[in-house]
Design a protein around this motif. Structure first.
Motif, mmCIF file in Angstrom:
data_model
loop_
_atom_site.group_PDB
_atom_site.id
_atom_site.type_symbol
_atom_site.label_atom_id
_atom_site.label_comp_id
_atom_site.label_asym_id
_atom_site.label_seq_id
_atom_site.Cartn_x
_atom_site.Cartn_y
_atom_site.Cartn_z
ATOM 1 N N SER A 184 0.828 -1.199 0.000
ATOM 2 C CA SER A 184 0.000 0.000 0.000
ATOM 3 C C SER A 184 0.868 1.256 0.000
ATOM 4 C CB SER A 184 -0.894 -0.016 1.245
ATOM 5 O OG SER A 184 -1.630 1.164 1.344
ATOM 6 N N GLY A 185 0.554 2.182 -0.923
ATOM 7 C CA GLY A 185 1.287 3.443 -1.000
ATOM 8 C C GLY A 185 2.500 3.410 -1.907
ATOM 9 N N HIS A 186 2.831 2.233 -2.446
ATOM 10 C CA HIS A 186 3.989 2.113 -3.325
ATOM 11 C C HIS A 186 3.573 2.196 -4.781
ATOM 12 C CE1 HIS A 186 6.756 -0.061 -0.202
ATOM 13 N NE2 HIS A 186 6.431 1.170 0.143
ATOM 14 N N ASN A 187 4.424 2.853 -5.605
ATOM 15 C CA ASN A 187 4.066 3.042 -7.004
ATOM 16 C C ASN A 187 5.046 2.383 -7.975
ATOM 17 O OD1 ASN A 187 6.287 4.682 -6.762
ATOM 18 N ND2 ASN A 187 5.164 6.614 -6.952
ATOM 19 N N THR A 188 6.040 1.710 -7.453
ATOM 20 C CA THR A 188 7.079 1.114 -8.298
ATOM 21 C C THR A 188 7.218 -0.364 -7.953
ATOM 22 O OG1 THR A 188 8.268 3.210 -8.378
ATOM 23 C CG2 THR A 188 9.517 1.230 -8.942
ATOM 24 N N VAL A 189 7.336 -1.180 -9.000
ATOM 25 C CA VAL A 189 7.514 -2.621 -8.812
ATOM 26 C C VAL A 189 8.754 -3.073 -9.565
ATOM 27 C CG1 VAL A 189 6.561 -4.897 -9.294
ATOM 28 C CG2 VAL A 189 5.067 -3.091 -8.457
ATOM 29 N N SER A 190 9.576 -3.856 -8.903
ATOM 30 C CA SER A 190 10.770 -4.430 -9.517
ATOM 31 C C SER A 190 10.678 -5.938 -9.438
ATOM 32 C CB SER A 190 12.030 -3.957 -8.785
ATOM 33 O OG SER A 190 12.093 -2.546 -8.741
ATOM 34 N N TRP A 191 11.198 -6.596 -10.452
ATOM 35 C CA TRP A 191 11.214 -8.065 -10.483
ATOM 36 C C TRP A 191 12.652 -8.557 -10.494
ATOM 37 C CZ3 TRP A 191 7.093 -11.402 -10.239
ATOM 38 C CH2 TRP A 191 5.818 -10.864 -10.419
ATOM 39 N N TYR A 192 12.871 -9.630 -9.749
ATOM 40 C CA TYR A 192 14.195 -10.231 -9.655
ATOM 41 C C TYR A 192 14.080 -11.738 -9.858
ATOM 42 C CZ TYR A 192 15.717 -5.833 -7.541
ATOM 43 O OH TYR A 192 16.013 -4.507 -7.306
ATOM 44 N N GLN A 193 15.126 -12.313 -10.422
ATOM 45 C CA GLN A 193 15.236 -13.768 -10.552
ATOM 46 C C GLN A 193 16.367 -14.235 -9.643
ATOM 47 O OE1 GLN A 193 17.561 -15.697 -13.729
ATOM 48 N NE2 GLN A 193 15.659 -16.603 -14.456
ATOM 49 N N GLN A 194 16.075 -15.241 -8.824
ATOM 50 C CA GLN A 194 17.095 -15.780 -7.941
ATOM 51 C C GLN A 194 17.277 -17.264 -8.221
ATOM 52 O OE1 GLN A 194 16.347 -15.537 -3.692
ATOM 53 N NE2 GLN A 194 18.518 -15.672 -3.212
ATOM 54 N N ALA A 195 18.368 -17.596 -8.874
ATOM 55 C CA ALA A 195 18.697 -18.995 -9.110
ATOM 56 C C ALA A 195 19.228 -19.603 -7.816
ATOM 57 C CB ALA A 195 19.735 -19.105 -10.224
ATOM 58 N N LEU A 196 19.177 -20.913 -7.749
ATOM 59 C CA LEU A 196 19.577 -21.615 -6.534
ATOM 60 C C LEU A 196 21.015 -21.287 -6.154
ATOM 61 C CD1 LEU A 196 18.186 -23.616 -4.637
ATOM 62 C CD2 LEU A 196 19.309 -25.467 -5.894
ATOM 63 N N GLY A 197 21.228 -20.859 -4.908
ATOM 64 C CA GLY A 197 22.566 -20.586 -4.416
ATOM 65 C C GLY A 197 23.159 -19.256 -4.835
ATOM 66 N N GLN A 198 22.337 -18.405 -5.432
ATOM 67 C CA GLN A 198 22.833 -17.107 -5.894
ATOM 68 C C GLN A 198 22.019 -15.969 -5.305
ATOM 69 O OE1 GLN A 198 23.207 -16.900 -10.164
ATOM 70 N NE2 GLN A 198 23.946 -19.007 -10.322
ATOM 71 N N GLY A 199 22.542 -14.755 -5.474
ATOM 72 C CA GLY A 199 21.769 -13.585 -5.096
ATOM 73 C C GLY A 199 20.779 -13.236 -6.198
ATOM 74 N N PRO A 200 19.755 -12.470 -5.869
ATOM 75 C CA PRO A 200 18.770 -12.078 -6.887
ATOM 76 C C PRO A 200 19.395 -11.227 -7.984
ATOM 77 C CG PRO A 200 17.916 -11.735 -4.668
ATOM 78 C CD PRO A 200 19.373 -12.031 -4.527
ATOM 79 N N GLN A 201 18.881 -11.417 -9.208
ATOM 80 C CA GLN A 201 19.315 -10.628 -10.367
ATOM 81 C C GLN A 201 18.131 -9.794 -10.862
ATOM 82 O OE1 GLN A 201 22.566 -10.819 -11.743
ATOM 83 N NE2 GLN A 201 22.988 -12.025 -9.907
#
Lengths: 114, 118
Positions: free
Chosen positions: A27-44
């Motif tokens: 609620s109140g947020h206007n921006t959405v980001s998507w990330y992919q996180q493969a097993l054993g890694q940080g999100p990209q």
């Protein structure tokens, strides 16, 4: 205050299929980001949406696409699924303004491509 | 290009003790933000703490504090009085602004798996 929600929680698809993942922003947020996180890694970073337009994109092919709706919720679509698309997909929402702009994440969707 | 390095793949700590998780970063920007997130086995990334590059004081949030050493480009997370529920993966991240300042994306490190032992 409602947090970020994502659906579905888990999904199994086969190679070549298409998938749609959904995200409702906090609620109140206007921006959405998507990330992919493969097993054993940080999100990209995949891409970001602000006011219904793509606002930036990471190193992902065009078969990864998205939408943002007037209520700031968002969809991630992946066409022609490949085995390497198996990952945890995280959605994060934030409020674009000067300052911190902390991104708050949803619980993620685990996608398995067979 | 901006980069986050976390050199500790795994850490053990005894319950009630303090632990420091290391994070170094590389950027040519003067203005940047550093974040720490906790990721339990359930997968959700939980925001813990934020440090802005111009903040003169180290950030603190309850049992979490960020040891920010700008000259060394390090932003270590300190967890005091560890609890069993602190067992999780911890990610350091930096905000990267591009596309003329329109996009704020996070660059993540590879994470540190923390195990709190009773």
């Amino acid at each position: 205050e409602t947090g970020v929600t994502q659906s579905p929680t888990h999904l199994i698809k086969t190679r070549g299929q298409q998938v749609t993942l959904r995200c409702s922003s906090q609620s109140g947020h206007n921006t959405v980001s998507w990330y992919q996180q493969a097993l054993g890694q940080g999100p990209q970073f995949i891409f970001q949406y602000y006011r219904e337009e793509e606002n930036g994109r990471g190193n992902f092919p065009p078969r990864f696409s998205g939408l943002q709706f007037p209520n700031y919720s968002s969809e991630l679509n992946v066409n022609a699924l490949e085995l390497d698309d198996s990952a945890l997909y995280l959605c994060a929402s934030s409020h674009s303004a000067s300052g911190e702009e902390t991104q708050y994440f949803g619980p993620g969707t685990r996608l398995l491509v067979l | 290009a901006q980069k986050i390095t976390q050199t500790q793949p795994g850490m053990f700590v005894q319950e009630k003790e303090a632990v420091t998780l290391d994070c170094t970063y590389d950027t040519s920007d003067q203005s940047y933000g550093l974040f720490w997130y906790k990721q339990p086995s359930s997968g959700e990334m939980i925001f813990l703490i934020y440090q802005g590059s111009y903040d003169e004081q180290n950030a603190t949030e309850g049992r979490y504090s960020l040891n920010f050493q700008k000259a060394r480009k390090s932003a270590n997370l300190v967890i005091s009085a560890s609890q069993l529920g602190d067992s999780a993966m911890y990610f350091c991240a930096m905000r990267e602004t591009d596309y003329g300042g329109a996009t704020n994306k996070l660059i993540f490190g590879t994470g540190t798996l923390l195990a709190v032992q009773p």
